[in-house]
Design a protein around this motif. Structure first.
Motif, PDB file in Angstrom:
ATOM      1  N   ALA A  86      -1.112 -37.010   8.406  1.00  9.64           N
ATOM      2  CA  ALA A  86      -1.161 -37.718   7.155  1.00  9.64           C
ATOM      3  C   ALA A  86      -2.550 -37.692   6.345  1.00  9.64           C
ATOM      4  CB  ALA A  86      -0.438 -39.007   7.304  1.00  9.64           C
ATOM      5  N   LEU A  87      -3.506 -38.021   6.843  1.00 10.34           N
ATOM      6  CA  LEU A  87      -4.720 -38.018   6.106  1.00 10.34           C
ATOM      7  C   LEU A  87      -5.637 -37.099   6.680  1.00 10.34           C
ATOM      8  CD1 LEU A  87      -4.905 -42.312   5.817  1.00 10.34           C
ATOM      9  CD2 LEU A  87      -4.167 -40.581   4.129  1.00 10.34           C
ATOM     10  N   ALA A  88      -6.768 -36.841   5.860  1.00  7.05           N
ATOM     11  CA  ALA A  88      -7.921 -36.047   6.170  1.00  7.05           C
ATOM     12  C   ALA A  88      -8.677 -36.976   7.163  1.00  7.05           C
ATOM     13  CB  ALA A  88      -8.646 -35.415   5.107  1.00  7.05           C
ATOM     14  N   GLY A  89      -9.336 -36.151   8.484  1.00  9.58           N
ATOM     15  CA  GLY A  89     -10.066 -36.748   9.184  1.00  9.58           C
ATOM     16  C   GLY A  89      -9.068 -37.546  10.632  1.00  9.58           C
ATOM     17  N   GLU A  90      -7.902 -37.459  10.277  1.00  7.96           N
ATOM     18  CA  GLU A  90      -6.948 -37.926  11.389  1.00  7.96           C
ATOM     19  C   GLU A  90      -6.261 -36.953  12.036  1.00  7.96           C
ATOM     20  OE1 GLU A  90      -4.180 -40.875  10.289  1.00  7.96           O
ATOM     21  OE2 GLU A  90      -5.432 -42.088   9.179  1.00  7.96           O
ATOM     22  N   PHE A  91      -6.990 -36.494  13.235  1.00  9.22           N
ATOM     23  CA  PHE A  91      -6.444 -35.292  14.020  1.00  9.22           C
ATOM     24  C   PHE A  91      -5.615 -35.930  15.317  1.00  9.22           C
ATOM     25  CE2 PHE A  91     -10.011 -34.002  11.820  1.00  9.22           C
ATOM     26  CZ  PHE A  91      -9.599 -32.556  11.211  1.00  9.22           C
ATOM     27  N   ASN A  92      -4.456 -36.578  14.739  1.00 13.45           N
ATOM     28  CA  ASN A  92      -3.585 -37.037  15.828  1.00 13.45           C
ATOM     29  C   ASN A  92      -1.947 -36.739  15.300  1.00 13.45           C
ATOM     30  OD1 ASN A  92      -3.337 -38.720  18.161  1.00 13.45           O
ATOM     31  ND2 ASN A  92      -2.557 -40.250  16.940  1.00 13.45           N
ATOM     32  N   GLY A  93      -1.361 -36.309  16.267  1.00 10.97           N
ATOM     33  CA  GLY A  93       0.163 -35.863  16.137  1.00 10.97           C
ATOM     34  C   GLY A  93       0.185 -34.275  16.062  1.00 10.97           C
ATOM     35  N   PRO A  94       1.379 -33.806  15.706  1.00  9.36           N
ATOM     36  CA  PRO A  94       1.992 -32.611  15.676  1.00  9.36           C
ATOM     37  C   PRO A  94       1.132 -31.787  14.486  1.00  9.36           C
ATOM     38  CG  PRO A  94       3.738 -33.975  15.015  1.00  9.36           C
ATOM     39  CD  PRO A  94       2.622 -34.978  15.291  1.00  9.36           C
ATOM     40  N   TYR A  95       1.216 -30.441  14.604  1.00 10.45           N
ATOM     41  CA  TYR A  95       0.812 -29.492  13.601  1.00 10.45           C
ATOM     42  C   TYR A  95       1.597 -28.109  13.766  1.00 10.45           C
ATOM     43  CZ  TYR A  95      -2.584 -27.828  16.731  1.00 10.45           C
ATOM     44  OH  TYR A  95      -3.022 -27.077  18.050  1.00 10.45           O
ATOM     45  N   LEU A  96       1.480 -27.420  12.650  1.00 12.83           N
ATOM     46  CA  LEU A  96       1.984 -26.152  12.647  1.00 12.83           C
ATOM     47  C   LEU A  96       1.433 -25.370  11.689  1.00 12.83           C
ATOM     48  CD1 LEU A  96       4.227 -25.489  10.399  1.00 12.83           C
ATOM     49  CD2 LEU A  96       5.427 -27.343  11.602  1.00 12.83           C
ATOM     50  N   GLY A  97       1.365 -24.071  12.025  1.00 10.28           N
ATOM     51  CA  GLY A  97       0.810 -23.188  10.894  1.00 10.28           C
ATOM     52  C   GLY A  97       0.952 -21.518  11.235  1.00 10.28           C
ATOM     53  N   LEU A  98       0.858 -20.914  10.172  1.00  6.11           N
ATOM     54  CA  LEU A  98       0.851 -19.455  10.396  1.00  6.11           C
ATOM     55  C   LEU A  98      -0.374 -18.782  10.265  1.00  6.11           C
ATOM     56  CD1 LEU A  98       3.533 -18.985   7.355  1.00  6.11           C
ATOM     57  CD2 LEU A  98       3.790 -18.996   9.739  1.00  6.11           C
ATOM     58  N   GLY A  99      -0.437 -17.456  11.012  1.00  5.57           N
ATOM     59  CA  GLY A  99      -1.557 -16.752  10.980  1.00  5.57           C
ATOM     60  C   GLY A  99      -1.520 -15.244  10.573  1.00  5.57           C
ATOM     61  N   VAL A 100      -2.487 -14.853  10.118  1.00  3.96           N
ATOM     62  CA  VAL A 100      -2.662 -13.237   9.799  1.00  3.96           C
ATOM     63  C   VAL A 100      -4.100 -12.830  10.672  1.00  3.96           C
ATOM     64  CG1 VAL A 100      -3.126 -11.470   8.011  1.00  3.96           C
ATOM     65  CG2 VAL A 100      -1.261 -13.741   7.606  1.00  3.96           C
ATOM     66  N   GLY A 101      -4.052 -11.864  11.158  1.00  2.00           N
ATOM     67  CA  GLY A 101      -5.262 -11.311  11.806  1.00  2.00           C
ATOM     68  C   GLY A 101      -5.469 -10.091  12.098  1.00  2.00           C
ATOM     69  N   TYR A 102      -6.067  -9.486  12.992  1.00  4.22           N
ATOM     70  CA  TYR A 102      -6.640  -8.337  13.290  1.00  4.22           C
ATOM     71  C   TYR A 102      -6.584  -8.277  14.839  1.00  4.22           C
ATOM     72  CZ  TYR A 102      -8.879  -3.707  13.439  1.00  4.22           C
ATOM     73  OH  TYR A 102      -8.978  -2.192  13.642  1.00  4.22           O
ATOM     74  N   THR A 103      -6.072  -7.102  15.552  1.00  6.21           N
ATOM     75  CA  THR A 103      -6.075  -6.911  16.948  1.00  6.21           C
ATOM     76  C   THR A 103      -6.853  -5.464  17.259  1.00  6.21           C
ATOM     77  OG1 THR A 103      -4.072  -8.366  17.624  1.00  6.21           O
ATOM     78  CG2 THR A 103      -4.670  -6.589  18.994  1.00  6.21           C
ATOM     79  N   ASP A 104      -7.692  -5.665  18.096  1.00  2.00           N
ATOM     80  CA  ASP A 104      -8.212  -4.357  18.571  1.00  2.00           C
ATOM     81  C   ASP A 104      -8.256  -4.195  19.983  1.00  2.00           C
ATOM     82  OD1 ASP A 104     -11.553  -2.999  18.577  1.00  2.00           O
ATOM     83  OD2 ASP A 104      -9.781  -2.029  18.780  1.00  2.00           O
ATOM     84  N   ALA A 105      -7.397  -3.143  20.612  1.00  2.00           N
ATOM     85  CA  ALA A 105      -7.061  -3.283  21.997  1.00  2.00           C
ATOM     86  C   ALA A 105      -7.630  -1.969  22.656  1.00  2.00           C
ATOM     87  CB  ALA A 105      -5.479  -3.265  22.269  1.00  2.00           C
TER      88      ALA A 105
END
Length: 135
Positions: free
Chosen positions: A18-37
């Motif tokens: 809910a508030l900046a600085g409160e890192f307690n609870g669930p979260y979700l997100g999307l990601g874009v990146g690069y893979t080198d194999a």
């Protein structure tokens, strides 16, 4: 088949604390990146990857934060010729960090599982990062 996969540039687009600085609870997100194999022999593959992650952080109140995260990325990296393809990568990570107010500094360690055209390969995933909640 032996794979060495490195990926970068996770961009969180949704966060539930809910508030900046409160890192307690669930979260979700999307990601874009690069893979080198690196595949068998001198076969290399790279491609853009995209996916999502979901996790939960628990703050102990003294600044120390523990959490876990599950991530899935669609890769589709062609290793050329008979090298096959890397189709997707799943990761399960444990996270420990410190809350510096509006920013969380953290480290992760866990397991990664790559699904390839020849079967599956499992390896170690680790890293460091900074998180800023978007509310």
């Amino acid at each position: 088949m032996k794979l060495l996969v490195s990926a970068a540039a996770i961009i969180s687009v949704a966060s539930l604390p809910a508030l900046a600085g409160e890192f307690n609870g669930p979260y979700l997100g999307l990601g874009v990146g690069y893979t080198d194999a690196d595949g068998p022999g001198a076969r290399d593959g790279d491609n853009t990857r995209f996916g999502g992650h979901v996790g939960y952080d628990y703050s102990f109140g003294s600044g120390f934060v523990l959490g876990g995260e599950v991530e899935y990325d669609r890769v589709n990296a062609d290793l050329g010729g008979a090298g096959g393809t890397i189709d997707n990568i799943g990761r399960f990570k444990a996270k420990a960090g410190y809350d510096f107010g509006p920013v969380l500094g953290y480290g992760v360690v866990g397991a990664a599982r790559a699904t390839t055209s020849f079967g599956n390969d499992t390896g170690l995933v680790y890293g460091v990062g900074l998180a800023y909640p978007v509310t």
